[in-house]
Design an enzyme around this catalytic site. Structure first.
Site, PDB file in Angstrom:
ATOM      1  N   PRO A  53       0.843  -1.194   0.000  1.00  0.00           N
ATOM      2  CA  PRO A  53       0.000   0.000   0.000  1.00  0.00           C
ATOM      3  C   PRO A  53       0.878   1.243   0.000  1.00  0.00           C
ATOM      4  O   PRO A  53       1.961   1.236   0.585  1.00  0.00           O
ATOM      5  CB  PRO A  53      -0.771  -0.083   1.316  1.00  0.00           C
ATOM      6  CG  PRO A  53      -0.325  -1.321   1.999  1.00  0.00           C
ATOM      7  CD  PRO A  53       0.839  -1.897   1.268  1.00  0.00           C
ATOM      8  N   LYS A  54       0.409   2.269  -0.685  1.00  0.00           N
ATOM      9  CA  LYS A  54       1.159   3.523  -0.650  1.00  0.00           C
ATOM     10  C   LYS A  54       0.934   4.187   0.697  1.00  0.00           C
ATOM     11  O   LYS A  54      -0.154   4.664   0.987  1.00  0.00           O
ATOM     12  CB  LYS A  54       0.697   4.452  -1.774  1.00  0.00           C
ATOM     13  CG  LYS A  54       1.269   4.053  -3.120  1.00  0.00           C
ATOM     14  CD  LYS A  54       0.902   5.081  -4.178  1.00  0.00           C
ATOM     15  CE  LYS A  54       0.938   4.457  -5.556  1.00  0.00           C
ATOM     16  NZ  LYS A  54      -0.293   4.709  -6.310  1.00  0.00           N
ATOM     17  N   ALA A  55       1.943   4.174   1.496  1.00  0.00           N
ATOM     18  CA  ALA A  55       1.807   4.744   2.843  1.00  0.00           C
ATOM     19  C   ALA A  55       2.127   6.225   2.814  1.00  0.00           C
ATOM     20  O   ALA A  55       2.996   6.650   2.065  1.00  0.00           O
ATOM     21  CB  ALA A  55       2.760   4.035   3.793  1.00  0.00           C
TER      22      ALA A  55
END
Lengths: 358, 358
Positions: free
Chosen positions: A352-354
């Protein structure tokens, strides 16, 4: 039976399994290489006017920090504050840590949150110790002193050997600080790597029991006192690797509320080695059983293992060192539940793009 | 529609609902009766050589203690250690708290764990403040000073008004300590009870949304910084009253691991009022949405509420006071999910025989 050959089942050995297996030698190496260094550091700190410790960490390292809170409290009568990095980073505040030794735990030594706390401590001229696996990191260069974990590269996506190495580093400091009050502490610590190796030997039992966790989506992980950190870390591994809603609790806190949620569908992993927290754990477990919960017990005590639906026997240690041994079956459980579910433990399910940490 | 008449649905009003509703007047009374007293206490503490604060509490009061950690850190640049009572009770250790003000939070003032820490602090001649709803309790008699919650009897089986009153008491102390640096803090605090009353007015929306939680067995509750305590307390209410596996997280900690467990079945209650933690919450929530989670948002910010699947608008406050307002919808949610499940919120599902605290 494949169960007779731990780790030799269908799937090739994962990086995570390899790193879990390395833990006895990692902790032994840490103790060997850092023992004299820590003794000299502690001699210096004892002469300073330090009133308390501040520990700053994130993730698994923060679980090690929780160990530190109990360790320094019980062995050294030192109060420990766990720093909340967002006080520094989000709010720009500068809590006074002048009378404190600031201990930063970070395997890679590059976490912006941790560095912000350390930079402020340096501005205040508070002594800073880095516990890190990265001796060339920004954290190591900022800190006044470093205890290196000597864990080798951690390629698994979740922390295993750096967690136990961080616990080992803290235990070494606590034992040295206790010093002549308790000369046996260091000897006890030196015997731990061998016991960690013995704990690895129950892997086939754990692999079998892991199947029980495949169909469930919730579990409790219970530990108290020194082993509260063990419960926190095992729950984190279960969540990271198996996506189970694994809820860690101190049995004392659990009684202050969520006890109403116990029912016959609940699986509870109870970490209850011998020691001061053991009697409480037995009583607590009996109560969970009356409510119908299924108990997976981790202990060196036969009475407790008999009480559990599934019992995993670990070698005996002094209670303050038991997290180093008791964490191992929990790590193996998370690994084998994940593999039983068909997950590749060395690859995140996705990335996931954090948000950037601020 | 019944929804137009909050609280007037089929079931008679519970003690818990009554106590949730009393919160604005409880906090107003606390501020009125304790403001001058707290100002004089803080004047004295400022003159003492106190290097940090130690807070000791259990359950909901411990969630208030977590608020205190952020509050005193951000408003007053004071480091806060949260005491682990078992260090004292299980292990018989006596951590040094001499250079600390020890703050014990306990609504009934009779918890053996809390008293053990306070007794040790007294032996060390550390100043002790009790924050309690029980002015004749053992805790009140042991402590050097007391801030009384003035919350009236709490007959509900779970804490509601004593939680927000404890937050209010801490906020009052923090504001007084900030003193002339921030004269507006006290004025802002005085305006909060009215905003808590406004937060109660969205009950019909919450009752409607509560149905969504009946069929699920797991949820995240997210808050960061000042509202980490809010997430902890809402998750505890959900667990106590609805037996849901409600997992509280700071978004910062969540990114250090369990993010892999997010999927399209996950419901996440995100507490994100305006302030320094807001931008981070927005970004975090966008990430949860990309992973398919259903978002229930609590905020005063329209941009954030538009992002949520279900948004509950609360009145704006300064961020440091927002937990007092943001906790209210969470308490109401737990109440209405429990009632939608047919639970009597004033009666425990059963009374498990709990081990005595040791």
């Amino acid at each position: 039976m494949a169960d007779g050959h731990p780790g030799s089942e269908s799937s090739p050995r994962s990086a995570l399994r390899r790193e879990i297996g390395e833990q006895p030698e990692v902790v032994a190496r840490l103790l060997d290489r850092e023992r004299a260094h820590v003794a000299s550091l502690v001699t210096r700190w004892r002469r300073q006017n330090l009133h308390y410790l501040t520990i700053v960490a994130r993730g698994s390292s923060d679980n090690a920090a929780t160990y530190g809170k109990y360790l320094f409290g019980v062995l050294n009568n030192i109060t420990v504050a766990l720093a909340a990095p967002s006080i520094y980073t989000l709010y720009g505040a500068r809590p006074n840590v002048r009378q404190s030794l600031v201990v930063a735990i970070s395997q890679e030594g590059d976490d912006a949150d941790i560095l912000a706390v350390v930079e402020e401590a340096k501005k205040q001229s508070a002594p800073v110790l880095a516990i890190t696996n990265a001796p060339k990191s920004r954290l190591a260069s900022l800190a006044d002193e470093m205890v290196e974990l000597h864990a080798g590269e951690e390629t698994g996506i979740v922390a295993s050997k750096t967690f136990t190495a961080s616990i080992g580093a803290l235990a070494l400091i606590g034992a040295a600080w206790a010093g002549s009050d308790s000369p046996s502490h260091l000897d006890e610590l030196m015997s731990v790597p061998e016991k960690m190796a013995q704990a690895l030997e129950i892997e086939s039992q754990i692999r079998t029991a892991a199947r029980m966790f495949v169909g469930i989506d919730r579990a409790l992980v219970i530990g108290r006192g020194f082993n509260y950190c063990t419960a926190l870390e095992i729950a984190l591994k279960l969540k990271e690797l198996t996506f189970l809603a694994a809820e860690p609790y101190s049995s004392a806190d659990f009684l202050h509320g969520p006890i109403a949620m116990v029912n016959e569908n609940l699986h509870a992993l109870v970490v209850a080695p011998s020691g001061q927290a053991h009697a409480d754990a037995v009583e607590f477990t009996q109560m969970l059983k009356r409510e119908g919960a299924r108990i997976i017990g981790v202990s060196d005590e036969a009475d407790f293992l008999a009480l559990a639906d599934v019992g995993w026997k670990i070698p005996s240690t002094s209670e303050w060192l038991s997290p180093l041994v008791a964490a191992v079956p929990g790590q193996l459980l998370a690994l084998h539940v994940a593999q039983a579910k068909g997950h590749d433990v060395d690859r995140p399910r996705r990335e996931p793009k954090a948000p950037d940490p601020t």
